[in-house]
Design a protein around this motif. Structure first.
Motif, PDB file in Angstrom:
ATOM      1  N   PRO A  25       0.796  -1.228   0.000  1.00  9.72           N
ATOM      2  CA  PRO A  25       0.000   0.000   0.000  1.00  9.72           C
ATOM      3  C   PRO A  25       0.832   1.283   0.000  1.00  9.72           C
ATOM      4  O   PRO A  25       0.470   2.251  -0.678  1.00  9.72           O
ATOM      5  CB  PRO A  25      -0.844  -0.102   1.276  1.00  9.72           C
ATOM      6  N   GLU A  26       1.947   1.287   0.725  1.00 11.33           N
ATOM      7  CA  GLU A  26       2.783   2.492   0.787  1.00 11.33           C
ATOM      8  C   GLU A  26       3.391   2.810  -0.576  1.00 11.33           C
ATOM      9  O   GLU A  26       3.343   3.958  -1.036  1.00 11.33           O
ATOM     10  CB  GLU A  26       3.905   2.338   1.823  1.00 11.33           C
ATOM     11  N   TYR A  53      -3.712   4.895  -0.585  1.00  8.35           N
ATOM     12  CA  TYR A  53      -3.270   3.969   0.462  1.00  8.35           C
ATOM     13  C   TYR A  53      -4.449   3.172   0.999  1.00  8.35           C
ATOM     14  O   TYR A  53      -4.366   1.946   1.152  1.00  8.35           O
ATOM     15  CB  TYR A  53      -2.582   4.723   1.597  1.00  8.35           C
ATOM     16  N   ASP A  54      -5.549   3.864   1.296  1.00  5.74           N
ATOM     17  CA  ASP A  54      -6.729   3.184   1.837  1.00  5.74           C
ATOM     18  C   ASP A  54      -7.257   2.122   0.878  1.00  5.74           C
ATOM     19  O   ASP A  54      -7.608   1.011   1.300  1.00  5.74           O
ATOM     20  CB  ASP A  54      -7.831   4.197   2.167  1.00  5.74           C
ATOM     21  N   LYS A  57      -4.720  -0.770   0.732  1.00  6.84           N
ATOM     22  CA  LYS A  57      -4.761  -1.515   1.998  1.00  6.84           C
ATOM     23  C   LYS A  57      -5.998  -2.413   2.046  1.00  6.84           C
ATOM     24  O   LYS A  57      -5.929  -3.570   2.468  1.00  6.84           O
ATOM     25  CB  LYS A  57      -4.752  -0.535   3.173  1.00  6.84           C
ATOM     26  N   LYS A  58      -7.114  -1.878   1.580  1.00  5.90           N
ATOM     27  CA  LYS A  58      -8.352  -2.651   1.537  1.00  5.90           C
ATOM     28  C   LYS A  58      -8.184  -3.874   0.623  1.00  5.90           C
ATOM     29  O   LYS A  58      -8.542  -4.993   0.996  1.00  5.90           O
ATOM     30  CB  LYS A  58      -9.493  -1.766   1.031  1.00  5.90           C
ATOM     31  N   LYS A  60      -5.345  -5.302  -0.241  1.00  5.97           N
ATOM     32  CA  LYS A  60      -4.360  -6.189   0.380  1.00  5.97           C
ATOM     33  C   LYS A  60      -5.000  -7.027   1.484  1.00  5.97           C
ATOM     34  O   LYS A  60      -4.772  -8.231   1.571  1.00  5.97           O
ATOM     35  CB  LYS A  60      -3.194  -5.385   0.951  1.00  5.97           C
ATOM     36  N   ASP A  61      -5.813  -6.393   2.325  1.00  7.75           N
ATOM     37  CA  ASP A  61      -6.471  -7.127   3.406  1.00  7.75           C
ATOM     38  C   ASP A  61      -7.417  -8.190   2.864  1.00  7.75           C
ATOM     39  O   ASP A  61      -7.463  -9.320   3.365  1.00  7.75           O
ATOM     40  CB  ASP A  61      -7.219  -6.165   4.333  1.00  7.75           C
TER      41      ASP A  61
END
Length: 88
Positions: A25-26, A53-54, A57-58, A60-61
């Motif tokens: 995400p970064e 990023y959000d 990250k979503k 990726k999760d």
């Protein structure tokens, strides 16, 4: 016989990897900011970074959860198939 098992396991892994995304995400957010228009204000770039990023990250999760689910399912299927192979 062993090569058949390894070949079968390899096919299962390729099949199971279809919905798994490896994303940082970064790095993704930074790439989005770096590729944005140069005339954006700092606040806009920061907002873009946060939004990117959000989203990353979503994803990726979700992908990590899917990978864990598939790993569990795959290991159970593998165990059953190997038992079936040796019991046949």
């Amino acid at each position: 016989m062993l090569w058949r098992i390894l070949l079968w396991l390899n096919r299962k892994e390729v099949k199971n990897m279809a919905k798994i995304y490896k994303i940082n995400p970064e790095k993704f957010a930074l790439a989005c900011v770096q590729s944005s228009a140069s005339n954006l204000k700092v606040a806009d770039k920061l907002g873009l970074y946060k939004a990117a990023y959000d989203e990353a990250k979503k994803l990726k999760d979700e992908s990590d959860a899917e990978a864990k689910k598939q790993e569990k399912k795959s290991s159970e299927e593998t165990r059953k198939e190997i038992q079936k192979f040796f019991n046949a």
